[in-house]
Design a protein around this motif. Structure first.
Motif, PDB file in Angstrom:
ATOM      1  N   ARG A 244      10.746 -22.442  -3.726  1.00  0.00           N
ATOM      2  CA  ARG A 244      10.528 -22.990  -5.028  1.00  0.00           C
ATOM      3  C   ARG A 244       9.786 -24.288  -4.993  1.00  0.00           C
ATOM      4  O   ARG A 244       9.718 -24.801  -3.939  1.00  0.00           O
ATOM      5  N   ALA A 245       8.919 -24.651  -6.047  1.00  0.00           N
ATOM      6  CA  ALA A 245       8.116 -25.857  -6.071  1.00  0.00           C
ATOM      7  C   ALA A 245       7.757 -26.391  -7.189  1.00  0.00           C
ATOM      8  O   ALA A 245       7.814 -25.739  -8.280  1.00  0.00           O
ATOM      9  N   GLU A 246       7.777 -27.696  -7.456  1.00  0.00           N
ATOM     10  CA  GLU A 246       7.626 -28.436  -8.521  1.00  0.00           C
ATOM     11  C   GLU A 246       6.151 -28.983  -8.579  1.00  0.00           C
ATOM     12  O   GLU A 246       5.895 -29.793  -7.474  1.00  0.00           O
ATOM     13  N   ILE A 247       5.372 -29.157  -9.525  1.00  0.00           N
ATOM     14  CA  ILE A 247       4.009 -29.806  -9.523  1.00  0.00           C
ATOM     15  C   ILE A 247       4.523 -30.561 -10.669  1.00  0.00           C
ATOM     16  O   ILE A 247       4.044 -30.342 -11.862  1.00  0.00           O
ATOM     17  N   GLY A 248       5.108 -31.910 -10.477  1.00  0.00           N
ATOM     18  CA  GLY A 248       5.715 -32.523 -11.426  1.00  0.00           C
ATOM     19  C   GLY A 248       4.708 -33.245 -12.542  1.00  0.00           C
ATOM     20  O   GLY A 248       4.732 -33.368 -13.687  1.00  0.00           O
ATOM     21  N   ALA A 249       3.328 -33.726 -11.970  1.00  0.00           N
ATOM     22  CA  ALA A 249       2.512 -34.159 -13.018  1.00  0.00           C
ATOM     23  C   ALA A 249       1.855 -33.305 -13.884  1.00  0.00           C
ATOM     24  O   ALA A 249       1.536 -33.631 -14.988  1.00  0.00           O
ATOM     25  N   LEU A 250       2.174 -31.949 -13.716  1.00  0.00           N
ATOM     26  CA  LEU A 250       1.732 -30.979 -14.702  1.00  0.00           C
ATOM     27  C   LEU A 250       2.898 -30.278 -15.295  1.00  0.00           C
ATOM     28  O   LEU A 250       2.552 -29.355 -16.176  1.00  0.00           O
ATOM     29  N   GLY A 251       4.128 -30.695 -14.906  1.00  0.00           N
ATOM     30  CA  GLY A 251       5.357 -29.790 -15.544  1.00  0.00           C
ATOM     31  C   GLY A 251       5.482 -28.291 -15.052  1.00  0.00           C
ATOM     32  O   GLY A 251       6.124 -27.724 -15.878  1.00  0.00           O
TER      33      GLY A 251
ATOM     34  N   SER B 158       6.722 -25.305 -12.743  1.00  0.00           N
ATOM     35  CA  SER B 158       7.881 -24.664 -11.687  1.00  0.00           C
ATOM     36  C   SER B 158       7.245 -23.445 -11.070  1.00  0.00           C
ATOM     37  O   SER B 158       6.975 -22.756 -11.778  1.00  0.00           O
ATOM     38  N   LEU B 159       7.136 -23.467  -9.626  1.00  0.00           N
ATOM     39  CA  LEU B 159       6.592 -22.463  -9.086  1.00  0.00           C
ATOM     40  C   LEU B 159       7.910 -21.690  -8.301  1.00  0.00           C
ATOM     41  O   LEU B 159       8.398 -22.213  -7.707  1.00  0.00           O
TER      42      LEU B 159
ATOM     43  N   PRO C  81       6.718 -15.978  -4.188  1.00  0.00           N
ATOM     44  CA  PRO C  81       7.045 -14.595  -3.696  1.00  0.00           C
ATOM     45  C   PRO C  81       7.084 -14.666  -2.028  1.00  0.00           C
ATOM     46  O   PRO C  81       6.562 -15.567  -1.319  1.00  0.00           O
ATOM     47  N   PRO C  82       7.861 -13.895  -1.410  1.00  0.00           N
ATOM     48  CA  PRO C  82       8.031 -13.630  -0.153  1.00  0.00           C
ATOM     49  C   PRO C  82       6.556 -13.630   0.566  1.00  0.00           C
ATOM     50  O   PRO C  82       5.636 -12.828   0.182  1.00  0.00           O
ATOM     51  N   GLY C  83       6.263 -14.487   1.434  1.00  0.00           N
ATOM     52  CA  GLY C  83       5.106 -14.560   2.065  1.00  0.00           C
ATOM     53  C   GLY C  83       4.160 -15.440   1.464  1.00  0.00           C
ATOM     54  O   GLY C  83       3.234 -15.913   2.334  1.00  0.00           O
ATOM     55  N   ASP C  84       4.426 -16.121   0.478  1.00  0.00           N
ATOM     56  CA  ASP C  84       3.636 -17.215   0.011  1.00  0.00           C
ATOM     57  C   ASP C  84       4.318 -18.550   0.565  1.00  0.00           C
ATOM     58  O   ASP C  84       5.385 -18.830   0.567  1.00  0.00           O
ATOM     59  N   ARG C  85       3.370 -19.393   0.423  1.00  0.00           N
ATOM     60  CA  ARG C  85       3.705 -20.871   0.961  1.00  0.00           C
ATOM     61  C   ARG C  85       2.731 -21.841   0.026  1.00  0.00           C
ATOM     62  O   ARG C  85       1.572 -21.809  -0.202  1.00  0.00           O
ATOM     63  N   TYR C  86       3.435 -22.847  -0.543  1.00  0.00           N
ATOM     64  CA  TYR C  86       2.873 -24.068  -1.217  1.00  0.00           C
ATOM     65  C   TYR C  86       2.743 -25.298  -0.561  1.00  0.00           C
ATOM     66  O   TYR C  86       3.961 -25.459  -0.079  1.00  0.00           O
ATOM     67  N   LEU C  87       1.760 -25.751  -0.092  1.00  0.00           N
ATOM     68  CA  LEU C  87       1.248 -26.883   0.537  1.00  0.00           C
ATOM     69  C   LEU C  87       1.557 -27.994  -0.409  1.00  0.00           C
ATOM     70  O   LEU C  87       0.594 -28.298  -1.238  1.00  0.00           O
TER      71      LEU C  87
ATOM     72  N   ALA D 262      -2.453 -17.116 -11.081  1.00  0.00           N
ATOM     73  CA  ALA D 262      -2.138 -16.962 -12.562  1.00  0.00           C
ATOM     74  C   ALA D 262      -0.513 -16.725 -12.704  1.00  0.00           C
ATOM     75  O   ALA D 262       0.299 -17.595 -13.091  1.00  0.00           O
ATOM     76  N   ARG D 263      -0.062 -15.688 -11.721  1.00  0.00           N
ATOM     77  CA  ARG D 263       1.075 -15.339 -11.615  1.00  0.00           C
ATOM     78  C   ARG D 263       1.974 -16.430 -11.216  1.00  0.00           C
ATOM     79  O   ARG D 263       3.138 -16.814 -11.633  1.00  0.00           O
ATOM     80  N   LEU D 264       1.599 -16.947  -9.916  1.00  0.00           N
ATOM     81  CA  LEU D 264       2.081 -18.117  -9.340  1.00  0.00           C
ATOM     82  C   LEU D 264       2.569 -19.217 -10.282  1.00  0.00           C
ATOM     83  O   LEU D 264       3.794 -20.009 -10.330  1.00  0.00           O
ATOM     84  N   LEU D 265       1.571 -19.603 -11.232  1.00  0.00           N
ATOM     85  CA  LEU D 265       1.343 -20.949 -11.862  1.00  0.00           C
ATOM     86  C   LEU D 265       1.955 -20.396 -13.369  1.00  0.00           C
ATOM     87  O   LEU D 265       2.611 -21.573 -13.852  1.00  0.00           O
TER      88      LEU D 265
END
Length: 201
Positions: A80-87, A89-90, A93-99, A180-183
């Motif tokens: 999971r991840a948060e892009i706080g400035a945009l509100g 929450s991500l 899925p398995p295999g995805d990474r957010y840097l 789009a699905r991720l965001l």
């Protein structure tokens, strides 16, 4: 009636098998995966409790050393991840990474450390298949470093005049749909020239 769009920044991706830039080696260069709190705290004022919370939530830290000195760090989200400035929450899925939260100490900027750290992360995250990263539109330095590695812009994140967020497609349809699905955001319909939307959830 055309929508008024404020471009907030690009969202980029690199998928396993995509081309990678060949970056010249730096002498006495090392990247430490799952770096210790002590190494991280030599570069950031984050409390140990915050670093531990990140780890518990599936985030992995990487620290770059040059001549044995910690000079940069970055985090990789695996669940999971948060892009706080945009509100936003991500849920990854398995295999995805957010840097996210990459930082180079000011004394070491301008030496190509950022793209080399990104490049190292892509190589070390063996189970990662799709990597995502974004940056604010005005951040030219981040844009250059990210592009230098081989990341491609997939969508532009925009704010509409009604305050909601949407995506302007830039990359291939398959990757736009994945972004789009991720965001969890709708994609503006190219055919309607920014007036309609296509499903993004």
């Amino acid at each position: 009636m055309r929508l008024s769009l404020a471009v907030l920044g690009p969202f980029c991706t690199w998928w396993r098998g995509d081309p990678l830039a060949l970056l010249s080696p730096l002498s006495d260069w090392e990247v430490i995966p799952d770096a210790t709190d002590e190494l991280l705290q030599s570069l950031t004022d984050s409390e140990a409790s915050e670093l531990q919370d990140r780890r518990r939530n599936g985030h992995r830290p990487y620290v770059a050393l040059l001549n044995g000195k910690a000079v940069a760090y970055g985090w990789v989200a695996t669940r999971r991840a948060e892009i706080g400035a945009l509100g936003l929450s991500l849920v990854l899925p398995p295999g995805d990474r957010y840097l996210w939260d990459f930082f180079t100490h000011p004394d070491w900027r301008g030496r190509g450390i950022y793209p080399r750290l990104l490049r190292a992360v892509l190589g070390m995250e063996k189970d990662g298949e799709r990597f995502w990263i974004g940056y604010d539109a005005p951040n030219v330095a981040s844009a250059r470093g990210i592009a230098k590695v081989g990341f491609q812009i997939v969508v532009q994140i925009v704010r509409l005049n009604n305050g909601s967020l949407a995506l302007v497609p830039v990359g291939p349809p398959e990757r736009v749909t994945a972004a789009a699905r991720l965001l969890g955001l709708p994609v503006l319909d190219r055919a309607s020239d920014g007036c309609g939307t296509s499903g993004g959830r």
